[in-house]
Design an enzyme around this catalytic site. Structure first.
Site, PDB file in Angstrom:
ATOM      1  N   HIS A 116       0.783  -1.207  -0.049  1.00  0.00           N
ATOM      2  CA  HIS A 116      -0.044  -0.086  -0.105  1.00  0.00           C
ATOM      3  C   HIS A 116       1.053   1.137  -0.058  1.00  0.00           C
ATOM      4  O   HIS A 116       0.635   2.070  -0.835  1.00  0.00           O
ATOM      5  CB  HIS A 116      -0.857  -0.042   1.150  1.00  0.00           C
ATOM      6  N   GLU A 158       0.669   7.591  -3.626  1.00  0.00           N
ATOM      7  CA  GLU A 158       1.453   7.347  -2.450  1.00  0.00           C
ATOM      8  C   GLU A 158       2.706   8.595  -2.755  1.00  0.00           C
ATOM      9  O   GLU A 158       3.263   8.667  -1.666  1.00  0.00           O
ATOM     10  CB  GLU A 158       2.274   5.912  -2.426  1.00  0.00           C
ATOM     11  N   HIS A 162       3.166  10.865   0.387  1.00  0.00           N
ATOM     12  CA  HIS A 162       4.045  10.370   1.605  1.00  0.00           C
ATOM     13  C   HIS A 162       5.376  10.496   0.855  1.00  0.00           C
ATOM     14  O   HIS A 162       6.418  10.848   1.617  1.00  0.00           O
ATOM     15  CB  HIS A 162       3.827   8.919   1.701  1.00  0.00           C
TER      16      HIS A 162
END
Length: 264
Positions: A116, A158, A162
């Protein structure tokens, strides 16, 4: 005059105790309890707009920001450790994911745990969407992420949310995601189960510890979505050379037995 004053007081009181139109809502964060996009489960990651971190003021400490449910403005690379989140793919596919990721959920694919994300994390809270000028990884960087994530859209998301907080280039960040994933051995009993199972979350954690001798139950979390296994989250040092205790992350673990749906 008294009636008008009474009416005004009642109106003020009503506004104080009820949600006002346009009032900001504090949402629970996945790991840090901050206000964020809806939880970034695989089927909800695509198409979300990244949150812009809220700058702290000189009179407000970062800890106060986190406790208020807001993300803080931090320099990329300023975090304590990483969290590798491994999503249980059969659960994702069973809950409507097949329409969003047909290759991942194709009959017989059975990918088991998939990446993930690799999330920069602090002991309290976490940064996200740190660099608004670096939200679009190049084609070369995305090509380097193939085989790491189950979907390119997830890789893009992502990176925005992040990777921009890692202090690294997209290519180097995706290389770290691959490195973290390759450092984890999936327990044989959770590699490709042929039937639905019921597990205690602690037993899932212990099975990962058995397969990864340096891992401990206080360096990870087993999360659920409803009554089903959602993710296993593992805490790495910033250099990805060791596992680190992460009490705030570990507290997100489920406490009740969970169903581990099998792939089909």
């Amino acid at each position: 005059m008294r009636r008008r004053l009474l009416s005004l007081l009642l109106a003020v009181a009503a506004g104080s105790f009820s949600g006002l139109p346009g009032e900001a809502q504090i949402l629970p964060g996945g790991l840090g309890g901050q206000r964020a996009d809806p939880p970034c489960v695989l089927d909800k990651c695509l198409g979300l707009k990244p949150n812009t971190p809220t700058p702290t003021t000189p009179t407000q400490s970062p800890d106060a920001e986190q406790s208020a449910g807001r993300s803080t403005s931090v320099a990329p690379g300023s975090f304590d450790f990483y969290v590798l989140a491994l999503s249980w793919s059969p659960g994702f596919c069973a809950s409507g994911g097949a329409a969003k990721s047909p290759d991942q959920c194709a009959a017989g694919a059975n990918p088991g745990f998939v990446v993930h994300g690799l999330w920069p994390q602090n002991q309290h809270g976490y940064p996200q969407a740190c660099n608004s000028g670096a939200r679009f990884p190049s084609r070369l960087a995305l090509d380097s992420a193939k085989g790491v994530y189950p979907d390119e859209g997830l890789a893009r998301h992502e990176w925005r949310q992040h990777g921009t907080c890692s202090g690294k280039s997209p290519t180097d960040y995706f290389a770290d995601v691959r490195r973290a994933r390759q450092a984890i051995v999936i327990p044989p009993e959770l590699t490709a189960p042929d039937a639905d199972q019921t597990w205690a979350p602690l037993d899932i954690a212990r099975s990962f510890v058995t397969a990864n001798p340096r891992l401990r139950t206080d360096t990870m979390a087993v999360t659920c979505r409803g009554n089903a296994l959602e993710e296993v989250r593992i805490c790495f040092s910033k250099d990805l050379r060791s596992f680190v205790p992460c009490p705030e992350v570990a507290r997100a673990s489920c406490r009740r037995p969970v169903t581990v749906p099998a792939g089909h």
